[in-house]
Design a protein around this motif. Structure first.
Motif, PDB file in Angstrom:
ATOM      1  N   GLU A 158       0.957  -1.306   0.184  1.00 45.84           N
ATOM      2  CA  GLU A 158      -0.426  -0.693  -0.017  1.00 45.84           C
ATOM      3  C   GLU A 158       0.645   1.525   0.307  1.00 45.84           C
ATOM      4  N   VAL A 159       0.631   1.840  -1.239  1.00 42.60           N
ATOM      5  CA  VAL A 159       2.348   3.026  -1.331  1.00 42.60           C
ATOM      6  C   VAL A 159       0.828   4.441  -0.961  1.00 42.60           C
ATOM      7  N   MET A 160       1.489   4.921  -0.198  1.00 46.10           N
ATOM      8  CA  MET A 160       0.698   6.280   0.610  1.00 46.10           C
ATOM      9  C   MET A 160       1.768   8.047   0.521  1.00 46.10           C
ATOM     10  N   TYR A 161       1.318   9.162  -0.179  1.00 46.93           N
ATOM     11  CA  TYR A 161       2.196   9.779  -0.490  1.00 46.93           C
ATOM     12  C   TYR A 161       1.909  10.801   0.706  1.00 46.93           C
ATOM     13  N   SER A 162       1.149  10.486   1.550  1.00 45.41           N
ATOM     14  CA  SER A 162       0.803  11.245   2.597  1.00 45.41           C
ATOM     15  C   SER A 162      -0.054   9.952   3.170  1.00 45.41           C
ATOM     16  N   ALA A 163       1.107   9.809   4.977  1.00 44.76           N
ATOM     17  CA  ALA A 163       0.221   8.953   5.472  1.00 44.76           C
ATOM     18  C   ALA A 163      -0.516   9.697   6.058  1.00 44.76           C
ATOM     19  N   PRO A 164      -2.041   8.816   6.799  1.00 45.39           N
ATOM     20  CA  PRO A 164      -2.265   9.326   7.480  1.00 45.39           C
ATOM     21  C   PRO A 164      -2.319   9.194   9.073  1.00 45.39           C
ATOM     22  N   ILE A 176       5.186   3.031   3.055  1.00 42.42           N
ATOM     23  CA  ILE A 176       4.662   2.087   2.238  1.00 42.42           C
ATOM     24  C   ILE A 176       4.507   1.022   3.231  1.00 42.42           C
ATOM     25  N   ASN A 177       3.288   0.704   2.907  1.00 40.18           N
ATOM     26  CA  ASN A 177       2.886  -0.694   3.602  1.00 40.18           C
ATOM     27  C   ASN A 177       2.842  -1.396   3.011  1.00 40.18           C
ATOM     28  N   LEU A 178       4.074  -2.522   3.661  1.00 37.52           N
ATOM     29  CA  LEU A 178       3.487  -4.074   2.915  1.00 37.52           C
ATOM     30  C   LEU A 178       2.786  -5.399   4.216  1.00 37.52           C
ATOM     31  N   VAL A 179       1.609  -5.350   3.443  1.00 36.26           N
ATOM     32  CA  VAL A 179       1.575  -6.580   3.803  1.00 36.26           C
ATOM     33  C   VAL A 179       1.457  -7.151   3.358  1.00 36.26           C
TER      34      VAL A 179
END
Length: 702
Positions: free
Chosen positions: A137-143, A153-156
């Protein structure tokens, strides 16, 4: 080699047992002949012309881009998570640092914080088999609920509980030859049950290296005299790294998950350097560090997540230096140590409200105690010398509160906004900061995604860099700490558009106040060059990113990534030479996978990287690039993989730095063999599906 033989023998015994169980489970049913006949009849009735579709590798989910990692890297010679992340669109590896959209990116495992130093992050990801990753999961701006700011980048990874009891695992070994040899080994085991699962990972790396620096420098003193400071430095190094991770999950009840993880790492290194020329010196240094972490997490079905962790880090070192420069000399034995005790507590709650509204809030508290010292001794008598000794006890506390809202407006538009308030307290700083974050996603049609991200972040200096210490690389070069270093504050916005589920186009702007950076300065008072971290007034960057994948039938799969950007860095109080520097530059990468054969499964990859000129404070960085090639053979029904590779074929990735600014005049020509010939082998048994644990934050350790 003895370690390799023991590792392979142990896992071979396990594999034989698991393989025997698998053979029993895959016996053909009695009506297998009928099934084959039926399938054959379907093939006979297919039309001569068929239309084939291609499933997109990326989709948008409320503020994040979700990549199907198995499909993305399925044809590539990728055997670890680090190489998998490098192959995500928009991600590039610049000087051994992973960047997303031109900014450093934080890697998170299963939604949990994994902020690491470059070295720790690289070692961690290279120890994780790529077969464990389900998606990225790629986020240019993490909540704010991730308690990470900026690009993420969240590796699941797959879960082990809730399945029939099984034992699975993987073996990996690799050998590479540059100037000297390097070795990597990895073994993994996973026990999965309906309520309990346990995973064990052991990895070991060994390498030797040879680095040569040919320095050409003109040093101007305040009296106007100019001194030629040419010297030739040869440094030999050796490193060993062991990592062991044991994790256990237990389902107390349905959707009540209790997790306990213990992680330990041991590293030792030895360096021997000789310098001839204007300075003549011999340096013999040794260091080792150990890391222990225990982490307990709990997740409840009503959206609660809470946990606590304790980290102990210790890094003692020793240096024997004998150096002369003209009539001056340095002759000492130094001993230093950094010892960190860190506690972290967190709790977060998520609610799913009516009409597609979501609410989240929580807090995190971190406290760290840094006990460090650096002492200088007479190498003959072992008596303590009077100068430059340092002993420090420094406490740091961080308190963070956050709240966020998410909303889906039908199937096309979604929004996720949050705000975090954080207090940072040391014996020098005590301040509150606020971090707004927003993500807006619009999908006008299938395969088309428009996303706008706004984020803010704070970067804290490493613990050792804020110590009032002085370290020596010789009589001419020294490294000074800066107790007045401030945390840097970053603001960034990114606009991305995904076309047909695979073409990615982005525009971004980043502004960092009090940007921290280490630079070189030739002192006008004495013949010494000083390396010291400073806070610049600001650093800003604006750029465009394009990711273009394409295929030629079934034999070529390629992807081009182009990034063009503008740098600006300014510091109005940098010693006596303030600067305001600007530069337009670009980065190009291209990945090519050639399918040579499907039976046998044989693939060849050719990867290229090119970076144009860059700046770092008053440093000028030249063009650099590399070309890598690999041949991968997959066999044993996809369970075994043999890879032959050559990294940096033309030995062009090492860059030399130059400082020509004001009276500063230094050329460092770095010569190092980066061309590496290597072979690797990995084998999966038991179906191998494993989860990976979150990592400990060591980004600011020495």
């Amino acid at each position: 080699m003895k370690r390799i033989n023991i590792l392979f023998f142990s896992f071979f015994c396990i594999w034989m047992r698991v393989a025997a169980q698998e053979n029993k489970q895959v016996q053909e049913p009695a009506d297998s002949v009928k099934n084959i006949a039926y399938i054959d009849s379907i093939y006979q009735e297919l039309p001569e012309v068929m239309i084939t579709g291609e499933r997109p590798i990326v989709k948008a989910e409320q503020g994040k881009l979700v990549y199907d990692v198995p499909r993305l890297v399925g044809n590539l010679p990728v055997d670890n998570a680090y190489d998998a992340v490098k192959n995500l669109p928009g991600v590039i590896d610049m000087n051994d640092a992973l960047m997303l959209g031109g900014q450093p990116v934080t890697i998170v495992i299963n939604g949990k914080v994994t902020t690491l130093s470059i070295e720790q992050l690289t070692a961690l990801l290279k120890s994780i088999p790529v077969s464990r990753i389900e998606k990225a999961e790629v986020m240019y701006s993490a909540p704010a609920r991730y308690q990470v700011r900026g690009p993420m980048i969240n590796l699941v990874l797959a879960s082990g509980t809730g399945k029939e009891p099984s034992l699975q695992g993987e073996l990996y070994t690799a050998y590479a030859q540059t100037h000297y040899e390097s070795l990597a080994e990895r073994g993994s085991l996973l026990y999965s049950g309906r309520k309990f699962s346990a995973d064990l990972l052991y990895s070991y790396t060994y390498d030797r290296d040879r680095r040569v620096t040919d320095k050409e420098a003109l040093h101007t003193l305040a009296d106007g005299s100019v001194h030629q400071m040419d010297m030739y430095d040869v440094t030999l190094s050796r490193n060993n790294n062991h990592q062991v991770r044991l994790g256990m999950d237990y389902n107390l009840a349905e959707n009540h998950l209790l997790s306990l993880v213990y992680t330990t790492a041991f590293t030792d290194s030895k360096h021997y350097a000789t310098v001839v020329g204007a300075q003549n010196s011999v340096t013999d240094s040794y260091g080792d560090n150990q890391l222990h972490n225990v982490k307990l997490d709990y997740q409840a079905p009503f959206g609660l997540k809470a946990g606590a962790s304790f980290t102990y880090y210790r890094s003692p070192g020793e240096q024997l230096l004998n150096s002369t420069l003209g009539h001056e000399s340095l002759n000492f034995l130094s001993r230093d140590n950094q010892r960190i005790n860190q506690w972290r507590f967190y709790a977060g709650q998520e609610h799913t409200l009516g009409k597609d509204w979501g609410l989240n809030y929580g807090m995190a508290y971190t406290t760290a105690l840094d006990n460090s010292y650096q002492m200088y001794y007479d190498p003959q008598t072992n008596d303590l010398l009077p100068d430059n000794n340092m002993k420090s006890r420094r406490r740091e506390q961080t308190l963070n509160f956050y709240a966020g809202l998410s909303k889906s407006f039908g199937e096309k538009l979604s929004a996720d906004i949050s705000l975090a308030a954080e207090q940072y307290h040391t014996n020098i700083w005590n301040e509150w900061s606020f971090y707004p974050v927003a993500n807006f996603t619009y999908m006008p049609a299938a395969g088309h995604v428009l996303q706008l991200s706004l984020s803010s972040d704070k970067e804290y200096p490493e613990y050792w860099s804020v110590q009032n210490s002085t370290s020596y690389m010789g009589a001419y070069s020294e490294i000074q700490g800066n107790p007045l270093l401030k945390p840097a504050t970053n603001y960034e916005t990114t606009l991305s558009y995904i076309l047909r589920g695979k073409y990615v186009f982005s525009a971004y702007y980043s502004y960092t106040k009090n940007k921290e950076m280490q630079t070189l300065y030739q002192s006008p008072e004495r013949l010494v060059e000083i390396y010291k971290c400073f806070n610049f007034d600001f650093s800003e960057q604006a750029g465009l990113v394009a990711v273009i994948p394409f295929k030629i039938k079934k034999w070529l799969d390629s992807r081009i990534t182009a990034i063009g950007f503008r740098y600006r860095q300014k510091d109005s109080d940098f010693w006596d030479i303030p600067f305001d520097r600007k530069l337009y530059t670009f980065v190009l990468t291209m990945n090519n996978t050639f399918t040579l054969s499907t039976k046998p499964d044989l693939k060849f990859t050719l990867t290229g990287f090119f970076q144009n000129k860059a700046i770092q404070g008053i440093f000028d960085l030249p063009r650099s690039g590399n070309l890598d090639a690999a041949l991968r053979y997959t066999f044993a029904k996809g369970k075994a993989q043999l890879t032959l590779k050559c990294d940096d074929i033309f030995n062009t990735s090492t860059i030399s730095t130059r400082v020509h600014y004001g009276q500063q005049n230094v050329n460092n020509h770095y010569m190092r063999t980066t061309r590496a010939f290597g072979v690797s082998f990995n084998y999966k048994f038991g179906g191998y599906k494993e989860k990976k644990r979150e990592e400990i934050d060591t980004s600011r350790f020495k």
